[in-house]
Design a protein around this motif. Structure first.
Motif, PDB file in Angstrom:
ATOM      1  N   GLY A  81       0.789  -1.225   0.000  1.00 22.21           N
ATOM      2  CA  GLY A  81       0.000   0.000   0.000  1.00 22.21           C
ATOM      3  C   GLY A  81       0.818   1.270   0.000  1.00 22.21           C
ATOM      4  O   GLY A  81       0.240   2.365   0.022  1.00 22.21           O
ATOM      5  N   PHE A  82       2.139   1.162  -0.041  1.00 21.84           N
ATOM      6  CA  PHE A  82       2.993   2.345   0.038  1.00 21.84           C
ATOM      7  C   PHE A  82       3.778   2.532  -1.262  1.00 21.84           C
ATOM      8  O   PHE A  82       4.137   1.567  -1.935  1.00 21.84           O
ATOM      9  N   GLN A  83       4.063   3.803  -1.546  1.00 23.89           N
ATOM     10  CA  GLN A  83       4.910   4.131  -2.695  1.00 23.89           C
ATOM     11  C   GLN A  83       6.337   4.503  -2.277  1.00 23.89           C
ATOM     12  O   GLN A  83       7.246   4.496  -3.108  1.00 23.89           O
ATOM     13  N   ALA A  84       6.517   4.871  -1.022  1.00 23.15           N
ATOM     14  CA  ALA A  84       7.864   5.219  -0.544  1.00 23.15           C
ATOM     15  C   ALA A  84       7.962   4.933   0.948  1.00 23.15           C
ATOM     16  O   ALA A  84       6.955   4.932   1.664  1.00 23.15           O
ATOM     17  N   ILE A  85       9.182   4.685   1.394  1.00 22.25           N
ATOM     18  CA  ILE A  85       9.498   4.473   2.798  1.00 22.25           C
ATOM     19  C   ILE A  85      10.549   5.500   3.197  1.00 22.25           C
ATOM     20  O   ILE A  85      11.566   5.653   2.509  1.00 22.25           O
ATOM     21  N   VAL A  86      10.281   6.212   4.289  1.00 25.92           N
ATOM     22  CA  VAL A  86      11.246   7.167   4.827  1.00 25.92           C
ATOM     23  C   VAL A  86      11.821   6.579   6.106  1.00 25.92           C
ATOM     24  O   VAL A  86      11.089   6.300   7.057  1.00 25.92           O
ATOM     25  N   LEU A  87      13.122   6.369   6.126  1.00 23.57           N
ATOM     26  CA  LEU A  87      13.819   5.803   7.276  1.00 23.57           C
ATOM     27  C   LEU A  87      14.442   6.949   8.070  1.00 23.57           C
ATOM     28  O   LEU A  87      15.375   7.598   7.604  1.00 23.57           O
ATOM     29  N   VAL A  88      13.898   7.207   9.257  1.00 25.88           N
ATOM     30  CA  VAL A  88      14.310   8.364  10.050  1.00 25.88           C
ATOM     31  C   VAL A  88      15.253   7.901  11.158  1.00 25.88           C
ATOM     32  O   VAL A  88      14.821   7.370  12.184  1.00 25.88           O
TER      33      VAL A  88
END
Length: 257
Positions: A81-88
């Protein structure tokens, strides 16, 4: 009625039908971003500020943000369901393989996500993570090695002004951060560099601080900046981050190519 008139009326009716269908069609769905901030190593005090800034950015720019610190989100089905992942700043401990949560099916899920064309954005200590998984290091583009003491004010120079993560940014720019040095030299497209002399270091030559790469079907943007909570209220840094997100999403944002 002449055949030509009948044909014209038929064409007009068809065109009106298409217009009505287009008007009633549901709008395109918003991109969805997973903002992931779990850490087992050093826990950065800026993480909460970063997540809040990304949520605000999503509202302003029209993408949905789902924040999570649960490694179980990394399943192939849940990531669809996601188009991008942001790893913080998702740190692990360099000398402790047991501190790493990308194991087994979670590794497969992340790799499948990238191979399907998903975007990855790494912020600051995303490079201080998963030292025992070589694929992760190649994806991020480099591993953290060390940083000079404290958070001195340093001069950042845009190396690739045409990249969306740099477009419109003033350069050189003096800003405060914790400045990472990396193992080896990143092979990705370097977007911004630090002048080490500007923070009192004896080393010469620019140090990579942000880069981007096409990687195994997906796009990856990494910025080493973002250690301080104040970074996520800084217009220059937020514009830098926003452009990187646009790029991995393949969006034509205000500053995108």
């Amino acid at each position: 009625m002449p055949k030509a008139v009948v044909r014209l009326l038929f064409l007009l009716s068809a065109m009106l039908g298409l217009a009505a269908s287009a008007a009633s069609a549901p709008p395109a769905s918003k991109p969805r971003l997973l903002v992931f901030s779990y850490s087992t190593g050093f826990r950065h005090a800026s993480i909460e500020a970063g997540v809040a800034a990304l949520e605000a950015m999503g509202k302003r720019r029209g993408f949905d943000v789902v924040a999570s610190a649960d490694p179980a989100v990394f399943s192939t089905e849940r990531l669809r369901g996601f188009q991008a992942i942001v790893l913080v700043s998702n740190t692990t401990r360099r000398d402790d393989p047991a501190s790493e949560w990308f194991v087994g099916d979670r590794r497969t899920a992340l790799q499948d996500f990238v191979h399907r064309g998903g975007g990855i954005v790494g912020i600051h200590a995303a490079s201080d993570s998963h030292y025992h998984w070589p694929w992760y290091g190649r994806m991020i583009g480099g591993w953290f090695q060390h940083h000079p003491k404290g958070t001195p004010s340093g001069v950042v120079t845009i190396a690739e002004p045409r990249h969306p993560a740099a477009r419109g940014l003033s350069s050189p720019q003096r800003r405060t951060d914790e400045w990472y040095y990396f193992e080896g030299q990143p092979t990705a497209r370097v977007v911004a560099t630090l002048d080490p002399a500007s923070i009192g270091e004896e080393e010469t030559g620019p140090k990579p601080m942000a880069w981007a790469q096409e990687f195994e079907g997906g796009r990856v943007f990494y910025t080493a900046m973002g250690h301080t909570a104040e970074s996520f209220a800084e217009p220059w840094f937020l514009q830098h981050l926003e452009g990187g997100i646009d790029w991995v999403l393949r969006r034509q944002g205000p500053r995108a190519e």
